[in-house]
Design a protein around this motif. Sequence first.
Motif, PDB file in Angstrom:
ATOM      1  N   GLN A  43       0.661  -1.037  -0.438  1.00 39.76           N
ATOM      2  CA  GLN A  43      -0.048  -0.246  -0.066  1.00 39.76           C
ATOM      3  C   GLN A  43       0.707   1.337  -0.188  1.00 39.76           C
ATOM      4  N   VAL A  44       0.691   2.264  -0.548  1.00 47.70           N
ATOM      5  CA  VAL A  44       1.398   3.085  -0.611  1.00 47.70           C
ATOM      6  C   VAL A  44       1.268   5.121   0.050  1.00 47.70           C
ATOM      7  N   GLN A  45       1.633   5.074   0.747  1.00 50.35           N
ATOM      8  CA  GLN A  45       1.284   6.164   1.316  1.00 50.35           C
ATOM      9  C   GLN A  45       2.267   6.983   1.859  1.00 50.35           C
ATOM     10  N   LEU A  46       1.726   8.165   1.643  1.00 50.14           N
ATOM     11  CA  LEU A  46       2.741   9.625   2.174  1.00 50.14           C
ATOM     12  C   LEU A  46       1.649   9.769   3.383  1.00 50.14           C
ATOM     13  N   VAL A  47       3.301  10.127   4.574  1.00 45.33           N
ATOM     14  CA  VAL A  47       3.382  11.392   5.823  1.00 45.33           C
ATOM     15  C   VAL A  47       3.498  12.209   5.185  1.00 45.33           C
ATOM     16  N   GLU A  48       3.098  13.719   6.431  1.00 45.13           N
ATOM     17  CA  GLU A  48       3.673  15.116   5.905  1.00 45.13           C
ATOM     18  C   GLU A  48       3.508  15.020   8.122  1.00 45.13           C
ATOM     19  N   SER A  49       4.825  15.547   7.513  1.00 47.40           N
ATOM     20  CA  SER A  49       5.059  16.442   9.486  1.00 47.40           C
ATOM     21  C   SER A  49       6.074  17.244   8.769  1.00 47.40           C
ATOM     22  N   GLY A  50       6.149  18.024  10.705  1.00 48.21           N
ATOM     23  CA  GLY A  50       6.472  18.973  10.882  1.00 48.21           C
ATOM     24  C   GLY A  50       6.044  20.576  10.920  1.00 48.21           C
ATOM     25  N   GLY A  51       5.277  20.868  10.846  1.00 48.59           N
ATOM     26  CA  GLY A  51       4.191  21.803  10.702  1.00 48.59           C
ATOM     27  C   GLY A  51       3.911  21.926  12.255  1.00 48.59           C
ATOM     28  N   GLY A  52       3.668  23.357  11.773  1.00 50.21           N
ATOM     29  CA  GLY A  52       3.838  23.388  13.893  1.00 50.21           C
ATOM     30  C   GLY A  52       3.424  25.292  13.837  1.00 50.21           C
ATOM     31  N   LEU A  53       3.493  26.140  14.533  1.00 49.63           N
ATOM     32  CA  LEU A  53       2.793  27.515  14.483  1.00 49.63           C
ATOM     33  C   LEU A  53       4.630  27.724  14.805  1.00 49.63           C
ATOM     34  N   VAL A  54       4.875  29.086  14.128  1.00 50.47           N
ATOM     35  CA  VAL A  54       5.926  29.598  14.264  1.00 50.47           C
ATOM     36  C   VAL A  54       5.593  31.222  13.606  1.00 50.47           C
ATOM     37  N   GLN A  55       6.606  32.244  14.670  1.00 51.16           N
ATOM     38  CA  GLN A  55       6.494  33.483  13.962  1.00 51.16           C
ATOM     39  C   GLN A  55       6.723  34.081  12.359  1.00 51.16           C
ATOM     40  N   PRO A  56       6.475  35.148  12.435  1.00 54.45           N
ATOM     41  CA  PRO A  56       6.416  35.697  11.111  1.00 54.45           C
ATOM     42  C   PRO A  56       8.035  36.142  11.287  1.00 54.45           C
ATOM     43  N   GLY A  57       7.671  35.442  10.218  1.00 48.61           N
ATOM     44  CA  GLY A  57      10.246  35.422   9.381  1.00 48.61           C
ATOM     45  C   GLY A  57      10.520  33.733   9.729  1.00 48.61           C
ATOM     46  N   GLY A  58       9.712  33.158  10.306  1.00 51.84           N
ATOM     47  CA  GLY A  58       9.856  31.955  10.374  1.00 51.84           C
ATOM     48  C   GLY A  58      10.538  30.994  10.220  1.00 51.84           C
ATOM     49  N   SER A  59      11.268  29.600  10.509  1.00 54.45           N
ATOM     50  CA  SER A  59      11.026  28.581   9.269  1.00 54.45           C
ATOM     51  C   SER A  59      10.672  27.739   9.707  1.00 54.45           C
ATOM     52  N   LEU A  60      10.791  26.385   8.487  1.00 54.20           N
ATOM     53  CA  LEU A  60      10.289  24.962   9.200  1.00 54.20           C
ATOM     54  C   LEU A  60      10.960  24.283   8.240  1.00 54.20           C
ATOM     55  N   ARG A  61      11.029  22.963   8.300  1.00 51.01           N
ATOM     56  CA  ARG A  61      11.203  22.170   7.344  1.00 51.01           C
ATOM     57  C   ARG A  61      10.223  20.733   7.448  1.00 51.01           C
ATOM     58  N   LEU A  62       9.060  20.652   6.241  1.00 48.86           N
ATOM     59  CA  LEU A  62       8.371  20.280   6.379  1.00 48.86           C
ATOM     60  C   LEU A  62       8.589  18.716   5.794  1.00 48.86           C
ATOM     61  N   SER A  63       8.787  17.769   5.548  1.00 45.07           N
ATOM     62  CA  SER A  63       8.493  16.554   5.484  1.00 45.07           C
ATOM     63  C   SER A  63       7.147  15.542   4.975  1.00 45.07           C
ATOM     64  N   CYS A  64       8.058  14.726   3.970  1.00 45.35           N
ATOM     65  CA  CYS A  64       6.694  14.013   3.650  1.00 45.35           C
ATOM     66  C   CYS A  64       7.533  12.688   3.415  1.00 45.35           C
ATOM     67  N   ALA A  65       6.886  11.784   3.899  1.00 45.46           N
ATOM     68  CA  ALA A  65       7.408  10.459   4.225  1.00 45.46           C
ATOM     69  C   ALA A  65       7.118   9.157   3.342  1.00 45.46           C
TER      70      ALA A  65
END
Length: 115
Positions: A1-23
């Motif tokens: 079964q093919v599955q994609l799972v995203e993670s890494g989101g959250g609450l961040v202040q303007p100007g901030g950074s995040l790295r989102l993952s797609c496993a």
Amino acid sequence: QVQLVESGGGLVQPGGSLRLSCAASGINIRLYGVSWYRQAPGKQRELVGSIRSVASSNAADSVQGRFTISRDNVKNTVYLQVNSLKAEDTAVYYCNIAYRGAAVWGQGTQVTVSS
């Protein structure tokens, strides 16, 4: 079964950074192009950018220079690096592949940009 799972989101202040993952599971993701989309409340889902199987990527004009897509074939994962975040980047972010003619989506990860 093919599955994609995203993670890494959250609450961040303007100007901030995040790295989102797609496993990915059930496939060798290096063989597929992967797209990132986002959907803000009350708006249609929009394409953020894509990375091809040969690892060249592109991003939508609205996020050009701020968002970067990369892949780690060993980890079978694609990443979306989001920098200089703005309030209007608040959305649920999804990754997507085309598998045997059908679209496969993950469940999404919420990114909220707020002070």
